[in-house]
Design a protein around this motif. Structure first.
Motif, PDB file in Angstrom:
ATOM      1  N   MET A 102       0.814  -1.181   0.000  1.00  5.56           N
ATOM      2  CA  MET A 102       0.000   0.000   0.000  1.00  5.56           C
ATOM      3  C   MET A 102       0.863   1.251   0.000  1.00  5.56           C
ATOM      4  SD  MET A 102      -3.147  -0.008  -0.073  1.00  5.56           S
ATOM      5  CE  MET A 102      -4.544   0.885   0.180  1.00  5.56           C
ATOM      6  N   SER A 103       1.941   1.194   0.735  1.00  4.78           N
ATOM      7  CA  SER A 103       2.857   2.331   0.822  1.00  4.78           C
ATOM      8  C   SER A 103       3.527   2.578  -0.521  1.00  4.78           C
ATOM      9  CB  SER A 103       3.899   2.059   1.910  1.00  4.78           C
ATOM     10  OG  SER A 103       4.867   3.061   1.910  1.00  4.78           O
ATOM     11  N   ASP A 104       3.837   1.480  -1.227  1.00  4.29           N
ATOM     12  CA  ASP A 104       4.469   1.635  -2.536  1.00  4.29           C
ATOM     13  C   ASP A 104       3.533   2.322  -3.529  1.00  4.29           C
ATOM     14  OD1 ASP A 104       6.843   0.487  -1.757  1.00  4.29           O
ATOM     15  OD2 ASP A 104       6.260  -1.537  -2.412  1.00  4.29           O
ATOM     16  N   SER A 105       2.306   1.958  -3.525  1.00  6.34           N
ATOM     17  CA  SER A 105       1.361   2.576  -4.454  1.00  6.34           C
ATOM     18  C   SER A 105       1.165   4.061  -4.114  1.00  6.34           C
ATOM     19  CB  SER A 105       0.031   1.842  -4.454  1.00  6.34           C
ATOM     20  OG  SER A 105      -0.601   1.953  -3.211  1.00  6.34           O
ATOM     21  N   TYR A 106       1.193   4.400  -2.825  1.00 10.31           N
ATOM     22  CA  TYR A 106       1.076   5.797  -2.407  1.00 10.31           C
ATOM     23  C   TYR A 106       2.279   6.590  -2.896  1.00 10.31           C
ATOM     24  CZ  TYR A 106       0.619   9.906   0.537  1.00 10.31           C
ATOM     25  OH  TYR A 106       0.511  11.183   0.983  1.00 10.31           O
ATOM     26  N   ASN A 107       3.489   6.029  -2.748  1.00 12.72           N
ATOM     27  CA  ASN A 107       4.709   6.704  -3.212  1.00 12.72           C
ATOM     28  C   ASN A 107       4.699   6.861  -4.735  1.00 12.72           C
ATOM     29  OD1 ASN A 107       5.849   7.113  -0.713  1.00 12.72           O
ATOM     30  ND2 ASN A 107       6.935   5.154  -0.712  1.00 12.72           N
ATOM     31  N   LEU A 108       4.245   5.820  -5.419  1.00 10.67           N
ATOM     32  CA  LEU A 108       4.168   5.900  -6.875  1.00 10.67           C
ATOM     33  C   LEU A 108       3.164   6.970  -7.322  1.00 10.67           C
ATOM     34  CD1 LEU A 108       4.307   2.146  -7.956  1.00 10.67           C
ATOM     35  CD2 LEU A 108       6.085   3.886  -8.219  1.00 10.67           C
ATOM     36  N   GLU A 109       2.053   7.032  -6.621  1.00 12.34           N
ATOM     37  CA  GLU A 109       1.047   8.045  -6.943  1.00 12.34           C
ATOM     38  C   GLU A 109       1.597   9.446  -6.701  1.00 12.34           C
ATOM     39  OE1 GLU A 109      -2.517   9.416  -8.355  1.00 12.34           O
ATOM     40  OE2 GLU A 109      -1.868   7.332  -8.283  1.00 12.34           O
ATOM     41  N   ARG A 110       2.319   9.614  -5.627  1.00 11.72           N
ATOM     42  CA  ARG A 110       2.934  10.912  -5.301  1.00 11.72           C
ATOM     43  C   ARG A 110       3.977  11.286  -6.359  1.00 11.72           C
ATOM     44  NH1 ARG A 110       5.228  10.878   0.341  1.00 11.72           N
ATOM     45  NH2 ARG A 110       7.048  10.169  -0.764  1.00 11.72           N
ATOM     46  N   GLN A 111       4.774  10.305  -6.778  1.00 15.16           N
ATOM     47  CA  GLN A 111       5.767  10.568  -7.819  1.00 15.16           C
ATOM     48  C   GLN A 111       5.079  10.933  -9.144  1.00 15.16           C
ATOM     49  OE1 GLN A 111       8.192   7.071  -8.058  1.00 15.16           O
ATOM     50  NE2 GLN A 111       9.454   7.619  -6.276  1.00 15.16           N
ATOM     51  N   ASN A 112       4.013  10.226  -9.453  1.00 13.07           N
ATOM     52  CA  ASN A 112       3.266  10.531 -10.679  1.00 13.07           C
ATOM     53  C   ASN A 112       2.706  11.951 -10.643  1.00 13.07           C
ATOM     54  OD1 ASN A 112       3.723   8.108 -11.943  1.00 13.07           O
ATOM     55  ND2 ASN A 112       1.786   7.178 -11.289  1.00 13.07           N
ATOM     56  N   ASN A 113       2.177  12.341  -9.502  1.00 11.74           N
ATOM     57  CA  ASN A 113       1.643  13.696  -9.357  1.00 11.74           C
ATOM     58  C   ASN A 113       2.736  14.738  -9.496  1.00 11.74           C
ATOM     59  OD1 ASN A 113      -0.984  12.819  -9.033  1.00 11.74           O
ATOM     60  ND2 ASN A 113      -0.900  12.840  -6.796  1.00 11.74           N
ATOM     61  N   SER A 114       3.896  14.442  -8.911  1.00 15.60           N
ATOM     62  CA  SER A 114       5.030  15.346  -9.016  1.00 15.60           C
ATOM     63  C   SER A 114       5.474  15.502 -10.469  1.00 15.60           C
ATOM     64  CB  SER A 114       6.182  14.834  -8.155  1.00 15.60           C
ATOM     65  OG  SER A 114       7.327  15.611  -8.348  1.00 15.60           O
ATOM     66  N   ARG A 115       5.568  14.385 -11.172  1.00 15.05           N
ATOM     67  CA  ARG A 115       5.972  14.423 -12.593  1.00 15.05           C
ATOM     68  C   ARG A 115       4.911  15.131 -13.436  1.00 15.05           C
ATOM     69  NH1 ARG A 115      11.199  11.876 -13.132  1.00 15.05           N
ATOM     70  NH2 ARG A 115      11.244  10.575 -11.315  1.00 15.05           N
ATOM     71  N   LEU A 116       3.665  14.912 -13.090  1.00 14.44           N
ATOM     72  CA  LEU A 116       2.584  15.572 -13.816  1.00 14.44           C
ATOM     73  C   LEU A 116       2.652  17.088 -13.635  1.00 14.44           C
ATOM     74  CD1 LEU A 116       0.083  15.087 -15.555  1.00 14.44           C
ATOM     75  CD2 LEU A 116      -1.244  14.973 -13.448  1.00 14.44           C
TER      76      LEU A 116
END
Length: 102
Positions: free
Chosen positions: A1-15
């Motif tokens: 769950m933590s990995d998906s949260y970090n990935l989502e945060r990274q995606n938002n940052s890149r976006l």
């Protein structure tokens, strides 16, 4: 769950980064378009002044031929017209550029 949260945060940052780059690119594109439009105006102004120069040159040539032919009445009429135009321009420009008194 933590990995998906970090990935989502990274995606938002890149976006967000991508969005800012796209905005910057749009600004550059608009500036290029404005500059190109101004260059078009400058180019058309050059064409107008070039045609005006050609017209004045041909008119001066015709006036020179007329003066060489010795048509004194036409030369006097032309001189009167030129003096009249200069006086009207002097009056109009004086009207627009005179100092306003307090």
């Amino acid at each position: 769950m933590s990995d998906s949260y970090n990935l989502e945060r990274q995606n938002n940052s890149r976006l967000d980064e991508l969005s800012s780059k796209a905005s910057a690119l749009r600004g550059v594109t608009v500036n290029i378009y404005d500059n190109a439009r101004e260059q078009g105006v400058i180019h058309s102004s050059n064409e107008v002044f070039s045609s005006l120069s050609t017209s004045v040159r041909s008119s001066a040539g015709r006036l020179g031929r007329m003066a060489q032919q010795g048509n004194k009445v036409a030369v006097l009429k032309l001189a009167g017209i030129l003096i009249g135009i200069i006086l009207v321009l002097y009056w109009v420009l004086g009207f627009f550029f005179r100092e306003k008194k307090a």
